[in-house]
Design an enzyme around this catalytic site. Structure first.
Site, PDB file in Angstrom:
ATOM      1  N   LYS A  11       2.650 -33.489 -41.386  1.00 41.00           N
ATOM      2  CA  LYS A  11       3.088 -34.691 -40.761  1.00 41.00           C
ATOM      3  C   LYS A  11       3.461 -36.075 -41.682  1.00 41.00           C
ATOM      4  O   LYS A  11       3.149 -35.890 -42.878  1.00 41.00           O
ATOM      5  CB  LYS A  11       2.162 -35.223 -39.751  1.00 41.00           C
ATOM      6  CG  LYS A  11       1.791 -34.056 -38.550  1.00 41.00           C
ATOM      7  CD  LYS A  11       0.919 -34.706 -37.538  1.00 41.00           C
ATOM      8  CE  LYS A  11       0.489 -33.519 -36.417  1.00 41.00           C
ATOM      9  NZ  LYS A  11      -0.445 -34.442 -35.572  1.00 41.00           N
ATOM     10  N   TYR A  51       6.319 -31.747 -28.153  1.00 40.89           N
ATOM     11  CA  TYR A  51       5.232 -32.339 -27.390  1.00 40.89           C
ATOM     12  C   TYR A  51       5.193 -32.374 -25.863  1.00 40.89           C
ATOM     13  O   TYR A  51       4.531 -33.112 -25.326  1.00 40.89           O
ATOM     14  CB  TYR A  51       4.777 -33.731 -28.242  1.00 40.89           C
ATOM     15  CG  TYR A  51       4.064 -33.597 -29.546  1.00 40.89           C
ATOM     16  CD1 TYR A  51       3.031 -32.903 -29.755  1.00 40.89           C
ATOM     17  CD2 TYR A  51       4.819 -34.298 -30.482  1.00 40.89           C
ATOM     18  CE1 TYR A  51       2.552 -32.979 -31.180  1.00 40.89           C
ATOM     19  CE2 TYR A  51       4.170 -34.155 -31.734  1.00 40.89           C
ATOM     20  CZ  TYR A  51       3.111 -33.512 -31.952  1.00 40.89           C
ATOM     21  OH  TYR A  51       2.463 -33.435 -33.438  1.00 40.89           O
ATOM     22  N   PHE A  59      -1.660 -41.369 -25.665  1.00 36.86           N
ATOM     23  CA  PHE A  59      -1.490 -41.134 -26.991  1.00 36.86           C
ATOM     24  C   PHE A  59       0.086 -40.560 -27.195  1.00 36.86           C
ATOM     25  O   PHE A  59       0.671 -40.707 -28.500  1.00 36.86           O
ATOM     26  CB  PHE A  59      -2.580 -40.258 -27.760  1.00 36.86           C
ATOM     27  CG  PHE A  59      -2.597 -38.899 -27.161  1.00 36.86           C
ATOM     28  CD1 PHE A  59      -1.580 -38.086 -27.740  1.00 36.86           C
ATOM     29  CD2 PHE A  59      -3.423 -38.655 -26.590  1.00 36.86           C
ATOM     30  CE1 PHE A  59      -1.510 -36.472 -27.567  1.00 36.86           C
ATOM     31  CE2 PHE A  59      -3.758 -37.143 -26.111  1.00 36.86           C
ATOM     32  CZ  PHE A  59      -2.621 -36.265 -26.611  1.00 36.86           C
ATOM     33  N   ARG A  87      -5.503 -23.223 -37.824  1.00 36.02           N
ATOM     34  CA  ARG A  87      -6.103 -23.934 -37.230  1.00 36.02           C
ATOM     35  C   ARG A  87      -7.347 -24.321 -37.919  1.00 36.02           C
ATOM     36  O   ARG A  87      -8.146 -25.287 -37.811  1.00 36.02           O
ATOM     37  CB  ARG A  87      -6.143 -24.102 -35.851  1.00 36.02           C
ATOM     38  CG  ARG A  87      -4.604 -24.162 -35.185  1.00 36.02           C
ATOM     39  CD  ARG A  87      -4.693 -23.909 -33.557  1.00 36.02           C
ATOM     40  NE  ARG A  87      -5.217 -24.655 -32.797  1.00 36.02           N
ATOM     41  CZ  ARG A  87      -4.864 -25.883 -32.497  1.00 36.02           C
ATOM     42  NH1 ARG A  87      -3.823 -26.271 -32.780  1.00 36.02           N
ATOM     43  NH2 ARG A  87      -5.852 -26.666 -31.645  1.00 36.02           N
ATOM     44  N   THR A  93      -9.073 -31.946 -34.500  1.00 33.01           N
ATOM     45  CA  THR A  93      -8.124 -32.779 -34.417  1.00 33.01           C
ATOM     46  C   THR A  93      -8.221 -34.246 -34.866  1.00 33.01           C
ATOM     47  O   THR A  93      -7.718 -34.789 -35.742  1.00 33.01           O
ATOM     48  CB  THR A  93      -7.722 -33.164 -32.832  1.00 33.01           C
ATOM     49  OG1 THR A  93      -7.528 -31.892 -32.125  1.00 33.01           O
ATOM     50  CG2 THR A  93      -6.367 -33.785 -32.476  1.00 33.01           C
ATOM     51  N   ARG A 104      -8.261 -31.840 -42.559  1.00 30.51           N
ATOM     52  CA  ARG A 104      -8.053 -32.864 -42.208  1.00 30.51           C
ATOM     53  C   ARG A 104      -9.521 -33.472 -42.327  1.00 30.51           C
ATOM     54  O   ARG A 104      -9.727 -34.895 -42.490  1.00 30.51           O
ATOM     55  CB  ARG A 104      -8.217 -32.871 -40.539  1.00 30.51           C
ATOM     56  CG  ARG A 104      -6.749 -32.681 -39.758  1.00 30.51           C
ATOM     57  CD  ARG A 104      -6.849 -32.200 -38.561  1.00 30.51           C
ATOM     58  NE  ARG A 104      -5.475 -32.201 -37.998  1.00 30.51           N
ATOM     59  CZ  ARG A 104      -5.218 -31.505 -36.846  1.00 30.51           C
ATOM     60  NH1 ARG A 104      -6.386 -30.666 -36.310  1.00 30.51           N
ATOM     61  NH2 ARG A 104      -4.132 -31.211 -36.385  1.00 30.51           N
ATOM     62  N   ASN A 118      -3.303 -37.268 -38.640  1.00 32.32           N
ATOM     63  CA  ASN A 118      -4.244 -36.170 -38.920  1.00 32.32           C
ATOM     64  C   ASN A 118      -3.634 -35.108 -39.593  1.00 32.32           C
ATOM     65  O   ASN A 118      -4.161 -34.094 -39.799  1.00 32.32           O
ATOM     66  CB  ASN A 118      -4.886 -35.734 -37.787  1.00 32.32           C
ATOM     67  CG  ASN A 118      -3.947 -35.049 -36.677  1.00 32.32           C
ATOM     68  OD1 ASN A 118      -2.715 -34.998 -36.992  1.00 32.32           O
ATOM     69  ND2 ASN A 118      -4.404 -34.304 -35.670  1.00 32.32           N
ATOM     70  N   HIS A 121       0.093 -30.203 -38.295  1.00 31.60           N
ATOM     71  CA  HIS A 121       0.070 -29.435 -36.952  1.00 31.60           C
ATOM     72  C   HIS A 121      -0.091 -27.970 -37.217  1.00 31.60           C
ATOM     73  O   HIS A 121       0.650 -27.676 -38.297  1.00 31.60           O
ATOM     74  CB  HIS A 121       1.163 -30.023 -36.083  1.00 31.60           C
ATOM     75  CG  HIS A 121       1.715 -29.145 -35.215  1.00 31.60           C
ATOM     76  ND1 HIS A 121       1.000 -29.377 -33.766  1.00 31.60           N
ATOM     77  CD2 HIS A 121       2.407 -27.950 -35.227  1.00 31.60           C
ATOM     78  CE1 HIS A 121       1.640 -28.309 -33.040  1.00 31.60           C
ATOM     79  NE2 HIS A 121       2.472 -27.414 -33.672  1.00 31.60           N
ATOM     80  N   GLU A 132       7.527 -23.223 -30.766  1.00 35.89           N
ATOM     81  CA  GLU A 132       7.659 -24.179 -31.643  1.00 35.89           C
ATOM     82  C   GLU A 132       8.510 -23.946 -32.816  1.00 35.89           C
ATOM     83  O   GLU A 132       9.393 -24.728 -33.230  1.00 35.89           O
ATOM     84  CB  GLU A 132       6.347 -24.820 -32.037  1.00 35.89           C
ATOM     85  CG  GLU A 132       5.381 -25.358 -30.923  1.00 35.89           C
ATOM     86  CD  GLU A 132       4.071 -25.729 -31.464  1.00 35.89           C
ATOM     87  OE1 GLU A 132       3.803 -25.323 -32.425  1.00 35.89           O
ATOM     88  OE2 GLU A 132       3.231 -26.208 -30.354  1.00 35.89           O
TER      89      GLU A 132
HETATM   90  P1  RTP Z   1      -1.896 -30.259 -33.539  1.00 34.91           P
HETATM   91  O1  RTP Z   1      -1.224 -29.889 -32.006  1.00 34.91           O
HETATM   92  O2  RTP Z   1      -1.184 -31.396 -34.120  1.00 34.91           O
HETATM   93  O3  RTP Z   1      -1.945 -28.979 -34.278  1.00 34.91           O
HETATM   94  O4  RTP Z   1      -3.365 -30.801 -33.154  1.00 34.91           O
HETATM   95  P2  RTP Z   1      -4.382 -30.497 -32.067  1.00 34.91           P
HETATM   96  O5  RTP Z   1      -3.791 -29.166 -31.193  1.00 34.91           O
HETATM   97  O6  RTP Z   1      -5.695 -30.329 -32.874  1.00 34.91           O
HETATM   98  O7  RTP Z   1      -4.095 -31.597 -31.047  1.00 34.91           O
HETATM   99  P3  RTP Z   1      -3.499 -31.671 -29.788  1.00 34.91           P
HETATM  100  O8  RTP Z   1      -4.436 -32.008 -28.461  1.00 34.91           O
HETATM  101  O9  RTP Z   1      -2.347 -30.750 -29.524  1.00 34.91           O
HETATM  102  O10 RTP Z   1      -2.843 -33.175 -29.844  1.00 34.91           O
HETATM  103  C1  RTP Z   1      -1.388 -33.387 -30.473  1.00 34.91           C
HETATM  104  C2  RTP Z   1      -1.645 -34.448 -31.531  1.00 34.91           C
HETATM  105  O11 RTP Z   1      -1.524 -35.783 -30.787  1.00 34.91           O
HETATM  106  C3  RTP Z   1      -2.485 -36.511 -31.352  1.00 34.91           C
HETATM  107  N1  RTP Z   1      -3.450 -36.833 -30.669  1.00 34.91           N
HETATM  108  N2  RTP Z   1      -3.925 -38.227 -30.413  1.00 34.91           N
HETATM  109  N3  RTP Z   1      -6.650 -39.228 -28.368  1.00 34.91           N
HETATM  110  C4  RTP Z   1      -5.835 -39.484 -29.433  1.00 34.91           C
HETATM  111  O12 RTP Z   1      -5.154 -40.521 -29.663  1.00 34.91           O
HETATM  112  C5  RTP Z   1      -4.837 -38.055 -29.663  1.00 34.91           C
HETATM  113  N4  RTP Z   1      -5.397 -37.041 -29.323  1.00 34.91           N
HETATM  114  C6  RTP Z   1      -4.291 -36.170 -29.681  1.00 34.91           C
HETATM  115  C7  RTP Z   1      -3.013 -35.887 -32.757  1.00 34.91           C
HETATM  116  O13 RTP Z   1      -1.967 -36.212 -33.486  1.00 34.91           O
HETATM  117  C8  RTP Z   1      -2.746 -34.421 -32.281  1.00 34.91           C
HETATM  118  O14 RTP Z   1      -2.763 -33.633 -33.572  1.00 34.91           O
HETATM  119 MG    MG Z   2      -1.807 -29.089 -30.499  1.00 35.86          MG
END
Ligand code: RTP
Ligand code: MG
Length: 138
Positions: A11, A51, A59, A87, A93, A104, A118, A121, A132
């Site tokens: 990112k 997204y 967010f 992952r 996250t 991370r 973070n 992705h 994706e």
């Molecule tokens: P990613 O998709 O980036 O691999 O990460 P992830 O599955 O762990 O997280 P996800 O729930 O899919 O959320 C996508 C991205 O949104 C941002 N995020 N911010 N509470 C918050 O402020 C929040 N929650 C999620 C993060 O950049 C996350 O990677």
């Molecule tokens: Mg995700």
């Protein structure tokens, strides 16, 4: 077992902080294969597709703004169980709680509420990976 593919993004915070090489080193050390790799400055339409599952969440808008703040490195990555494996390499996250030894956990800074910064992705399922990859490697 058929080799899986996943979409990995370094990112904008990872690229801006000069961590692309360190992140790629961990990916390569694990034995995953780089199939394609490119520097991308995504427009809003691409990010809305990527997204879509998060549209309307608190967010969502800060996340899109952050993802448009600079280039990301998009990687088509292949390997045995690479979706789950990447992952696991990335960690949870929120970088403030991600385990040491993960990308991370080791490189993510405590940004307070800015969880979106973070570093990486990784697709979360075979369906997400196919969707994706078609968005980032059209
Ligand atoms: P990613 O998709 O980036 O691999 O990460 P992830 O599955 O762990 O997280 P996800 O729930 O899919 O959320 C996508 C991205 O949104 C941002 N995020 N911010 N509470 C918050 O402020 C929040 N929650 C999620 C993060 O950049 C996350 O990677
Ligand atoms: Mg995700």
């Amino acid at each position: 077992m058929a080799t899986e593919q996943t979409l990995v993004l370094v990112k904008p915070d990872g690229v801006a902080r000069g961590l692309t090489g360190a992140i790629l080193a961990r990916i390569e050390a694990k034995g995953y294969a780089l199939v394609d790799l490119r520097l991308v400055e995504p427009d809003r339409a691409r990010l809305e597709q990527h997204y879509a599952e998060h549209a309307g969440k608190p967010f969502y808008e800060p996340l899109l703004d952050f993802m448009m703040s600079g280039p990301s490195v998009a990687i088509r990555l292949a390997g045995n169980r690479v979706i789950e494996g990447f992952r696991s390499l990335a960690g949870t996250t929120d970088p403030t709680t991600a385990a040491p030894g993960t990308i991370r956990g080791d490189f993510g800074r405590d940004w307070g509420l800015a969880v979106q910064q973070n570093l990486v992705h990784g697709s979360d399922s075979p369906e997400s990976a196919a969707r994706e990859l078609s968005i980032w490697f059209a």
